[in-house]
Design a protein around this motif. Sequence first.
Motif, PDB file in Angstrom:
ATOM      1  N   PHE A 199       0.914  -1.366   0.131  1.00 56.64           N
ATOM      2  CA  PHE A 199      -0.131  -0.133   0.240  1.00 56.64           C
ATOM      3  C   PHE A 199       0.919   1.273   0.134  1.00 56.64           C
ATOM      4  CE2 PHE A 199      -2.854   3.215   1.819  1.00 56.64           C
ATOM      5  CZ  PHE A 199      -3.809   3.012   0.876  1.00 56.64           C
ATOM      6  N   ALA A 200       2.085   1.034   0.746  1.00 52.64           N
ATOM      7  CA  ALA A 200       2.983   2.263   0.669  1.00 52.64           C
ATOM      8  C   ALA A 200       3.479   2.834  -0.667  1.00 52.64           C
ATOM      9  CB  ALA A 200       3.880   2.066   1.871  1.00 52.64           C
ATOM     10  N   LEU A 201       3.255   1.901  -1.545  1.00 52.76           N
ATOM     11  CA  LEU A 201       3.830   2.014  -3.045  1.00 52.76           C
ATOM     12  C   LEU A 201       2.816   2.546  -3.783  1.00 52.76           C
ATOM     13  CD1 LEU A 201       6.069  -1.125  -3.566  1.00 52.76           C
ATOM     14  CD2 LEU A 201       7.194   1.077  -2.980  1.00 52.76           C
ATOM     15  N   ARG A 202       1.741   2.719  -3.423  1.00 55.02           N
ATOM     16  CA  ARG A 202       0.667   3.019  -4.423  1.00 55.02           C
ATOM     17  C   ARG A 202       0.862   4.598  -4.843  1.00 55.02           C
ATOM     18  NH1 ARG A 202      -4.976   4.175  -1.709  1.00 55.02           N
ATOM     19  NH2 ARG A 202      -4.596   6.176  -2.244  1.00 55.02           N
ATOM     20  N   GLY A 203       0.766   4.667  -6.211  1.00 53.71           N
ATOM     21  CA  GLY A 203       1.041   5.972  -6.643  1.00 53.71           C
ATOM     22  C   GLY A 203       2.419   6.114  -7.142  1.00 53.71           C
ATOM     23  N   GLN A 204       3.278   5.347  -6.896  1.00 54.44           N
ATOM     24  CA  GLN A 204       4.565   5.530  -7.272  1.00 54.44           C
ATOM     25  C   GLN A 204       4.679   4.997  -8.986  1.00 54.44           C
ATOM     26  OE1 GLN A 204       7.831   6.048  -5.382  1.00 54.44           O
ATOM     27  NE2 GLN A 204       5.857   7.229  -4.243  1.00 54.44           N
ATOM     28  N   GLU A 205       5.515   5.553  -9.585  1.00 55.57           N
ATOM     29  CA  GLU A 205       5.898   5.310 -11.149  1.00 55.57           C
ATOM     30  C   GLU A 205       6.842   4.211 -11.183  1.00 55.57           C
ATOM     31  OE1 GLU A 205       4.674   9.477 -12.982  1.00 55.57           O
ATOM     32  OE2 GLU A 205       6.575   9.369 -12.005  1.00 55.57           O
ATOM     33  N   ILE A 206       6.633   3.479 -12.132  1.00 54.38           N
ATOM     34  CA  ILE A 206       7.541   2.557 -12.501  1.00 54.38           C
ATOM     35  C   ILE A 206       8.179   3.053 -14.064  1.00 54.38           C
ATOM     36  CG2 ILE A 206       7.990   0.202 -13.268  1.00 54.38           C
ATOM     37  CD1 ILE A 206       7.177   0.427 -10.612  1.00 54.38           C
ATOM     38  N   ALA A 207       9.551   2.950 -14.020  1.00 55.72           N
ATOM     39  CA  ALA A 207      10.360   3.390 -14.935  1.00 55.72           C
ATOM     40  C   ALA A 207      11.494   2.614 -15.493  1.00 55.72           C
ATOM     41  CB  ALA A 207      10.934   4.898 -14.779  1.00 55.72           C
ATOM     42  N   VAL A 208      11.871   2.598 -16.579  1.00 54.22           N
ATOM     43  CA  VAL A 208      13.115   1.815 -17.024  1.00 54.22           C
ATOM     44  C   VAL A 208      14.088   2.924 -17.716  1.00 54.22           C
ATOM     45  CG1 VAL A 208      12.041  -0.292 -17.564  1.00 54.22           C
ATOM     46  CG2 VAL A 208      12.281   1.423 -19.530  1.00 54.22           C
ATOM     47  N   LYS A 209      15.228   2.363 -17.513  1.00 52.23           N
ATOM     48  CA  LYS A 209      16.455   3.586 -18.011  1.00 52.23           C
ATOM     49  C   LYS A 209      16.165   3.458 -19.549  1.00 52.23           C
ATOM     50  CE  LYS A 209      19.649   2.321 -14.567  1.00 52.23           C
ATOM     51  NZ  LYS A 209      21.037   1.704 -14.477  1.00 52.23           N
ATOM     52  N   ARG A 210      16.440   4.901 -20.023  1.00 50.27           N
ATOM     53  CA  ARG A 210      16.202   5.102 -21.491  1.00 50.27           C
ATOM     54  C   ARG A 210      17.098   4.180 -22.578  1.00 50.27           C
ATOM     55  NH1 ARG A 210      13.607   9.405 -24.470  1.00 50.27           N
ATOM     56  NH2 ARG A 210      14.069   8.792 -26.597  1.00 50.27           N
ATOM     57  N   GLU A 211      18.357   3.985 -21.943  1.00 49.40           N
ATOM     58  CA  GLU A 211      19.378   3.338 -22.732  1.00 49.40           C
ATOM     59  C   GLU A 211      19.013   1.711 -22.713  1.00 49.40           C
ATOM     60  OE1 GLU A 211      22.389   2.282 -18.766  1.00 49.40           O
ATOM     61  OE2 GLU A 211      22.071   4.270 -19.797  1.00 49.40           O
ATOM     62  N   ASP A 212      18.131   1.464 -22.212  1.00 50.52           N
ATOM     63  CA  ASP A 212      17.418   0.138 -22.348  1.00 50.52           C
ATOM     64  C   ASP A 212      16.288  -0.167 -23.198  1.00 50.52           C
ATOM     65  OD1 ASP A 212      19.112  -0.781 -20.210  1.00 50.52           O
ATOM     66  OD2 ASP A 212      17.663  -0.836 -18.650  1.00 50.52           O
ATOM     67  N   LEU A 213      15.778   0.938 -23.520  1.00 50.89           N
ATOM     68  CA  LEU A 213      14.684   1.076 -24.572  1.00 50.89           C
ATOM     69  C   LEU A 213      15.313   0.960 -26.152  1.00 50.89           C
ATOM     70  CD1 LEU A 213      12.337   3.695 -22.945  1.00 50.89           C
ATOM     71  CD2 LEU A 213      12.181   1.316 -22.991  1.00 50.89           C
ATOM     72  N   PRO A 214      14.557   0.476 -27.102  1.00 46.57           N
ATOM     73  CA  PRO A 214      14.770   0.607 -28.340  1.00 46.57           C
ATOM     74  C   PRO A 214      14.698   1.887 -28.953  1.00 46.57           C
ATOM     75  CG  PRO A 214      12.923  -0.661 -28.054  1.00 46.57           C
ATOM     76  CD  PRO A 214      13.185  -0.299 -26.895  1.00 46.57           C
ATOM     77  N   GLU A 215      15.491   2.209 -29.933  1.00 41.88           N
ATOM     78  CA  GLU A 215      15.168   3.724 -30.863  1.00 41.88           C
ATOM     79  C   GLU A 215      13.970   3.382 -31.305  1.00 41.88           C
ATOM     80  OE1 GLU A 215      16.841   6.473 -30.602  1.00 41.88           O
ATOM     81  OE2 GLU A 215      17.738   5.686 -28.904  1.00 41.88           O
ATOM     82  N   PRO A 216      13.024   4.668 -31.181  1.00 39.48           N
ATOM     83  CA  PRO A 216      11.759   4.757 -31.959  1.00 39.48           C
ATOM     84  C   PRO A 216      12.282   4.725 -33.390  1.00 39.48           C
ATOM     85  CG  PRO A 216      12.191   6.749 -30.819  1.00 39.48           C
ATOM     86  CD  PRO A 216      13.484   5.843 -30.411  1.00 39.48           C
TER      87      PRO A 216
END
Length: 178
Positions: free
Chosen positions: A84-101
């Motif tokens: 419950f304490a994590l509610r509202g927290q965002e989940i992200a990944v490092k930009r470098e781990d994403l493929p180029e669009p």
Amino acid sequence: MERTDDDRTVVMGRVAAPYGVKGWVKVQVFTQTLDSLLEYPHWLIGQSGQNGGQWRDADLQDAALQGDFVIAKFAGCNDRDAAFALRGQEIAVKREDLPEPDNDEYYWQDLIGLAVVNREGAALGKVVKLLETGAHDVLVVHGNAPEPKETLIPFVGVYVLKVDLAQGIIEVDWGLDY
């Protein structure tokens, strides 16, 4: 443009609620396909923001699809209260781990903050967020003072003429009085 933590991360979802009593959480996913978040083994948890965001490593122990959500179990999150304490927290990944669009594809985060001008060069404001409507995405543009105005512009080729990330400008076929 000065780089911040938010420039190096891409928000992929947010913790919506606890799931069960053993510390699992429901994650509302912001990606085009629900399971794409599961492709990234390293998640960050925290909040994006004007001061560069506050992120910490999320030691992900397990995750799976559950209906319209991803459910996840983080190390150290062992009961419903911790979840419950994590509610509202965002989940992200490092930009470098994403493929180029691909060409003419953009990460929403790259569009937020860009200036929007019409084909006559008149400033409409800045992109503050995007909305997914089902049919197409929509730019939410906030105008400048003295009378700030919110403008909704469909993010489709007929209205969006050019996106120049390097210059920080989106050119649109949109009138000031629309």
